[in-house]
Design a protein around this motif. Structure first.
Motif, mmCIF file in Angstrom:
data_model
loop_
_atom_site.group_PDB
_atom_site.id
_atom_site.type_symbol
_atom_site.label_atom_id
_atom_site.label_comp_id
_atom_site.label_asym_id
_atom_site.label_seq_id
_atom_site.Cartn_x
_atom_site.Cartn_y
_atom_site.Cartn_z
ATOM 1 N N UNK A 48 0.820 -1.206 0.000
ATOM 2 C CA UNK A 48 0.000 0.000 0.000
ATOM 3 C C UNK A 48 0.860 1.266 0.000
ATOM 4 N N UNK A 49 1.962 1.239 0.743
ATOM 5 C CA UNK A 49 2.856 2.392 0.850
ATOM 6 C C UNK A 49 4.290 1.946 0.607
ATOM 7 N N UNK A 50 5.124 2.903 0.274
ATOM 8 C CA UNK A 50 6.538 2.636 0.047
ATOM 9 C C UNK A 50 7.340 3.805 0.608
ATOM 10 N N UNK A 51 8.381 3.516 1.372
ATOM 11 C CA UNK A 51 9.249 4.547 1.933
ATOM 12 C C UNK A 51 10.518 4.584 1.074
ATOM 13 N N UNK A 52 10.645 5.579 0.175
ATOM 14 C CA UNK A 52 11.790 5.613 -0.748
ATOM 15 C C UNK A 52 13.149 5.669 -0.052
ATOM 16 N N UNK A 53 13.232 6.400 1.053
ATOM 17 C CA UNK A 53 14.537 6.569 1.704
ATOM 18 C C UNK A 53 15.107 5.263 2.240
ATOM 19 N N UNK A 54 14.236 4.331 2.595
ATOM 20 C CA UNK A 54 14.703 3.040 3.125
ATOM 21 C C UNK A 54 14.361 1.873 2.212
ATOM 22 N N UNK A 55 13.705 2.168 1.079
ATOM 23 C CA UNK A 55 13.278 1.129 0.135
ATOM 24 C C UNK A 55 12.407 0.079 0.840
ATOM 25 N N UNK A 56 11.517 0.543 1.710
ATOM 26 C CA UNK A 56 10.690 -0.340 2.530
ATOM 27 C C UNK A 56 9.235 -0.290 2.087
ATOM 28 N N UNK A 57 8.653 -1.464 1.887
ATOM 29 C CA UNK A 57 7.223 -1.550 1.628
ATOM 30 C C UNK A 57 6.507 -1.647 2.973
ATOM 31 N N UNK A 58 5.364 -0.965 3.097
ATOM 32 C CA UNK A 58 4.588 -1.059 4.332
ATOM 33 C C UNK A 58 3.109 -0.933 3.997
ATOM 34 N N UNK A 59 2.288 -1.246 4.955
ATOM 35 C CA UNK A 59 0.841 -1.235 4.736
ATOM 36 C C UNK A 59 0.382 -2.585 4.210
ATOM 37 N N UNK A 60 -0.810 -2.620 3.659
ATOM 38 C CA UNK A 60 -1.375 -3.878 3.160
ATOM 39 C C UNK A 60 -0.512 -4.444 2.037
#
Length: 85
Positions: A48-60
């Motif tokens: 559902x979300x992506x944190x570009x600075x850490x290349x982390x997927x989060x959410x559903x």
């Protein structure tokens, strides 16, 4: 504590790309789609979300709406079928 890292909301970015393509800004729409594609994992799935600075997927995960949005945005930036066939 430090502020939360900015997140890329995959579905929203795809909607922006579709809108830009319909307004005739196809190059800008493709640039946004390129940015969205980095949010997929090694098998092409999106969360559902992506944190570009850490290349982390989060959410559903996996997020079906993100995948549908990607398909719709890809059609929006592609040439019309009459130009391809």
């Amino acid at each position: 504590p430090s502020p939360p890292a900015p997140r890329l909301q995959v579905g929203l970015e795809e909607e922006i790309a579709q809108a830009l393509a319909r307004l005739g800004c196809v190059d800008e729409a493709r640039t946004i789609l390129d940015r969205v594609l980095i949010a997929s994992n090694h098998v092409g799935l999106f969360s559902e979300h992506f944190v570009p600075s850490t290349q982390t997927q989060c959410g559903n995960f996996p997020q079906a709406y993100s995948h549908v949005g990607l398909i719709n945005a890809a059609f929006a930036v592609s040439p019309p079928w009459s130009d391809v066939l």
